[in-house]
Scaffold this active site. Structure first.
Site, mmCIF file in Angstrom:
data_model
loop_
_atom_site.group_PDB
_atom_site.id
_atom_site.type_symbol
_atom_site.label_atom_id
_atom_site.label_comp_id
_atom_site.label_asym_id
_atom_site.label_seq_id
_atom_site.Cartn_x
_atom_site.Cartn_y
_atom_site.Cartn_z
ATOM 1 N N LYS A 88 0.711 -1.197 0.101
ATOM 2 C CA LYS A 88 0.060 -0.101 -0.114
ATOM 3 C C LYS A 88 0.750 1.289 0.123
ATOM 4 C CE LYS A 88 -4.432 1.880 0.360
ATOM 5 N NZ LYS A 88 -5.294 1.631 -0.466
ATOM 6 N N ASP A 92 -5.697 -3.268 -1.447
ATOM 7 C CA ASP A 92 -6.911 -3.156 -1.857
ATOM 8 C C ASP A 92 -7.568 -3.931 -2.984
ATOM 9 O OD1 ASP A 92 -5.985 -1.112 -3.052
ATOM 10 O OD2 ASP A 92 -7.168 0.533 -2.330
ATOM 11 N N ASP A 105 -1.741 -11.888 6.451
ATOM 12 C CA ASP A 105 -2.777 -12.370 7.343
ATOM 13 C C ASP A 105 -4.143 -12.460 6.763
ATOM 14 O OD1 ASP A 105 -3.949 -13.505 9.588
ATOM 15 O OD2 ASP A 105 -3.453 -12.055 10.973
ATOM 16 N N ASP A 125 -6.376 -15.452 4.344
ATOM 17 C CA ASP A 125 -7.635 -15.893 4.891
ATOM 18 C C ASP A 125 -8.777 -15.720 3.497
ATOM 19 O OD1 ASP A 125 -6.983 -16.314 7.456
ATOM 20 O OD2 ASP A 125 -8.936 -15.502 8.256
HETATM 21 O O1 OOG Z 1 -4.744 -15.027 18.282
HETATM 22 C C1 OOG Z 1 -3.270 -14.974 18.213
HETATM 23 O O2 OOG Z 1 -2.854 -15.288 19.120
HETATM 24 C C2 OOG Z 1 -2.824 -14.525 17.058
HETATM 25 C C3 OOG Z 1 -3.410 -14.665 15.790
HETATM 26 C C4 OOG Z 1 -2.671 -14.186 14.415
HETATM 27 C C5 OOG Z 1 -2.970 -14.575 13.278
HETATM 28 O O3 OOG Z 1 -4.206 -14.756 12.918
HETATM 29 C C6 OOG Z 1 -2.019 -14.993 12.613
HETATM 30 O O4 OOG Z 1 -0.919 -14.120 12.691
HETATM 31 O O5 OOG Z 1 -1.885 -15.894 11.575
#
Ligand code: OOG
Ligand code: NAI
Length: 332
Positions: free
Chosen positions: A168, A201, A225, A229
């Site tokens: 970004k 984005d 992260d 997902d």
């Molecule tokens: O809940 C926690 O302790 C960390 C969650 C962090 C996360 O989702 C990742 O970095 O993959």
């Protein structure tokens, strides 16, 4: 060879029980040691990542991590143990593959800095919250290099050899500006690959709508992260997605999902993500035959319709696990 298993909280222990049973069946010579981390052990002892756990993780060749239930409010003394493990062990490359119909991509996420550096504070009598975003040349260069090397290996197996650099830098001109500059410098060392840039984005939108456009995506910690997902939607969702955290001859394998408090204790967690971690671990320790056996067993059980509710079935974790273990014992 020693494998450290950290089940954690919520569904972590439920899916890790299945993963360790499969690992024992496939590689009985491995020594599995179990260690604690997370909210549960913090509540009992005041420490989320006990020193013994860190020592066991350091001693092991590889680590299998379930999930932890970190609270969404500040708790004095609590830091996310998985974020801590990644940083302390310098597991700098978080590799998150997604395979689904027409889709075969990998999100390569920087794993040691960015907004996960833990530099947060309150000022102005608690009315202003500040988080420092740390981006370094060293960490940026090594993650982009890891992504390029992965893209090159995949290219040899027929993939396009394309790396999408996601940032970004139009807004975060200094921090993502540095990441982008370093990424383009590293890219120059890989003339056999093609490179493109995307702002995060639009990358998110395209990853949701046209995932087949992507091969290897490389990005900073928080963006990675979130993007991973999104990507996992195309591969069966959070119940399926697994990841490796790599660095300096050591690796930690963990599902992308968390502790899932909404279904914890109900016996319906999908163990597939945890089992995919075992597949990755077996491959990483140089046992492709055992990895392939597990993959085939999982495919056979899914094809027979033995699936947990998130995957469209009505089986329990236990029923899926038993069916997979039975496949493993009957098909050597
Ligand atoms: O809940 C926690 O302790 C960390 C969650 C962090 C996360 O989702 C990742 O970095 O993959
Ligand atoms: N690496 C880790 O240890 C991670 C920990 N967390 C923690 O987990 C807790 C819960 O976070 P959420 O945002 O709810 O994310 P989550 O990933 O735990 O759950 C999100 C949704 O996906 C479902 N889900 C996740 N894994 C599943 C599985 N194996 N089988 C079936 N359904 C599954 C859950 O039931 C829930 O509806 C939080 O305390 C968070 O900090 C979140 C992500 C990663």
């Amino acid at each position: 060879m020693q494998i450290c298993v950290i089940p954690g909280d919520g569904i972590g222990p439920e899916v890790m029980a299945v993963a360790t049973a499969a690992l024992r069946a496939l590689a009985p010579d491995l020594t599995l040691t179990e260690a604690e981390a997370g909210w549960g052990v913090f509540q009992r002892t005041g420490v989320a990542l006990p020193a013994e756990t860190l020592a066991a993780a350091r001693e092991a060749t590889a680590i299998l991590f379930g999930a932890v239930a970190s609270p969404s409010h500040p708790v004095p003394g609590y830091r996310s143990p998985i974020v801590e493990l990644r940083r302390t062990l310098d597991l700098y490359a978080n590799i998150r593959p997604t395979i689904g119909p027409g889709v075969d991509l990998v999100v390569v996420r920087e794993n040691t800095e960015d907004l996960y550096s833990g530099r947060e504070r309150l000022e102005d009598d608690g009315n202003t919250a500040i988080a420092e975003r740390v981006i370094t040349r060293t960490a940026s260069a090594r993650i982009v290099r890891a992504a390029c090397e992965l893209a090159r290996t995949r290219q040899a197996a027929g993939h396009p050899g394309k790396v999408t650099i996601v940032h970004k830098a139009n807004v975060l001109r200094v921090s993502d500006g540095l990441f982008r500059t370093v990424a383009l410098e590293v890219a120059a060392d890989f003339p056999e690959l093609t490179f493109e840039e995307r702002l995060v984005d639009v990358a998110a939108m395209q990853l949701a709508a046209q995932p087949q456009r992507f091969d290897v995506i490389v990005t900073t910690n928080l963006f990675g992260d979130i993007l991973s997902d999104i990507a996992c939607i195309h591969g069966g969702g959070l119940g399926v997605a697994a990841s490796s955290n790599l660095g300096h001859g050591r690796a930690l394998f963990e599902p992308v999902h968390g502790a899932a408090p909404d279904i914890a204790g109900r016996g319906i967690a999908n163990p597939t993500a945890a089992l995919n971690c075992v597949v990755m671990l077996l491959e990483w320790i140089g046992r492709p035959h055992a990895a392939e056996r597990l993959r085939r067993a999982m495919d056979a059980v899914a094809a027979a319709g033995i699936r947990t509710p998130d995957a469209g079935g009505d089986a329990t974790t236990r029923e899926v696990a038993d069916a997979i273990l039975e496949q493993l014992t009957t098909h050597a």
